[in-house]
Write a protein that holds these residues in place. Structure first.
Motif, mmCIF file in Angstrom:
data_model
loop_
_atom_site.group_PDB
_atom_site.id
_atom_site.type_symbol
_atom_site.label_atom_id
_atom_site.label_comp_id
_atom_site.label_asym_id
_atom_site.label_seq_id
_atom_site.Cartn_x
_atom_site.Cartn_y
_atom_site.Cartn_z
ATOM 1 N N SER A 196 -4.167 0.497 -2.195
ATOM 2 C CA SER A 196 -3.379 -0.798 -2.245
ATOM 3 C C SER A 196 -3.082 -1.472 -3.501
ATOM 4 O O SER A 196 -4.041 -0.970 -4.563
ATOM 5 C CB SER A 196 -4.631 -1.529 -1.543
ATOM 6 O OG SER A 196 -4.780 -1.388 -0.339
ATOM 7 N N SER A 245 -5.302 6.301 1.141
ATOM 8 C CA SER A 245 -4.496 4.905 1.046
ATOM 9 C C SER A 245 -4.940 4.121 -0.253
ATOM 10 O O SER A 245 -6.015 3.626 -0.649
ATOM 11 C CB SER A 245 -4.973 4.179 2.381
ATOM 12 O OG SER A 245 -4.364 2.956 2.306
ATOM 13 N N SER A 264 0.694 -1.172 -0.165
ATOM 14 C CA SER A 264 0.070 0.166 -0.088
ATOM 15 C C SER A 264 0.980 1.261 0.119
ATOM 16 O O SER A 264 2.114 1.066 0.520
ATOM 17 C CB SER A 264 -1.050 0.051 1.360
ATOM 18 O OG SER A 264 -0.072 0.196 2.678
ATOM 19 N N GLU A 312 0.478 5.206 1.049
ATOM 20 C CA GLU A 312 -0.168 6.318 1.887
ATOM 21 C C GLU A 312 0.209 7.764 1.326
ATOM 22 O O GLU A 312 1.412 8.057 1.156
ATOM 23 C CB GLU A 312 0.141 6.269 3.539
ATOM 24 C CG GLU A 312 -0.084 4.941 4.179
ATOM 25 C CD GLU A 312 -1.595 4.505 4.094
ATOM 26 O OE1 GLU A 312 -2.448 5.557 4.161
ATOM 27 O OE2 GLU A 312 -1.818 3.389 3.828
ATOM 28 N N GLY A 342 -8.550 1.829 -3.299
ATOM 29 C CA GLY A 342 -7.984 2.813 -2.033
ATOM 30 C C GLY A 342 -9.162 3.321 -1.426
ATOM 31 O O GLY A 342 -10.488 3.142 -1.788
#
Length: 259
Positions: free
Chosen positions: A133, A131, A106, A108, A170
């Motif tokens: 992924s 976030s 992931s 951020e 996300g």
């Protein structure tokens, strides 16, 4: 007439007897050579596993309301496994087709931005917390060059070219600067999106022959899987997405089975 028969007999014996004579070493080598095999010509199957560190670079925020990216952070560690089929047409060169799947990582992404009254009903400034992924799979054609150290150990180096499938999804949270008491608010999500990129890799490692069919190996690999791009988010505007280049360094161990 009798004399002609005698000479015919002598000629026949002269032609037949050499066929029963013991073969010379040169003759035996000639007979055996078509049946011999080159030990360096083989096929193999390989399984590998390990872990690595991922790096998402060249980040791009596609959002007309975002005025800046404050910070980013990667969940850099992951595990992976792979299966390969390969062949060697004589050392030192090997060619193989390898399929790899790895754990989700992931990214951020923290942003700041502003929304005008015309867009949001009131002029606001916000902090965004996003976030993303990333799931990845690869199918690579690899070429390796083996350099034997002795009868047991070899070092090898190689490169690969293939396709990486990147699947992203996300979510987003945000705070409003004008109303800090509101706390953390739920924003939007990025629906799952899948894309295929050109991928490349370089590899180095060491292998050890257990016996004539089993080989242990360990090594390090650098992989570039191209850029991910999220789908458009589900908020009122549906015009926000992120994009970044996905790279990784992987350490692996494996076993090759010759057949």
């Amino acid at each position: 007439m009798i004399r002609q028969v005698k000479w015919a007999g002598v000629i026949a014996v002269a032609l037949i007897i050499p066929n029963f004579a013991p073969a010379s070493a040169a003759d035996l080598a000639y007979v055996k050579s078509p049946a011999s095999t080159d030990a360096n010509n083989f096929f193999y199957a390989a399984i590998r596993g390990g872990g690595g560190w991922s790096d998402m670079t060249n980040l791009e925020a596609i959002n007309p309301r975002v005025t800046g990216i404050v910070s980013t952070g990667d969940q850099s560690s992951f595990g992976f496994g792979s299966f390969a089929l390969g062949t060697s047409k004589g050392l030192p060169l090997r060619l193989e087709l390898e399929a790899t799947i790895r754990n989700t990582t992931s990214q951020e992404i923290n942003t700041v931005g502003a929304c005008t009254a015309a867009q949001c009903g009131a002029s606001i400034n916000f902090n965004g917390f996003n976030s993303i992924s990333i799931d990845s799979k690869r199918l690579m054609l690899n070429a390796y060059y083996d350099v034997p150290i002795n009868s047991t150990f070899s070092v090898f180096g190689g490169a690969g070219l293939g396709v990486a499938n990147l699947k992203t999804s996300g979510n987003q949270h945000y705070t409003v600067v004008q109303n800090p008491g509101a706390g953390l608010l739920v924003g939007s999500i990025w629906p799952q999106r899948s894309e295929n990129n050109l991928a490349g890799s370089v590899t180095g490692g060491v292998s050890a022959n257990i016996n004539s069919v089993l080989v242990l190996e360990t090594g390090v690999r650098y992989v570039d899987m191209g850029r991910y791009r999220t789908g458009l988010n589900t908020n009122l505007f549906s015009d926000e997405s992120f994009s970044a280049r996905v790279r990784a360094v992987e350490g692996f161990g494996g076993l090759r089975l010759r057949f």
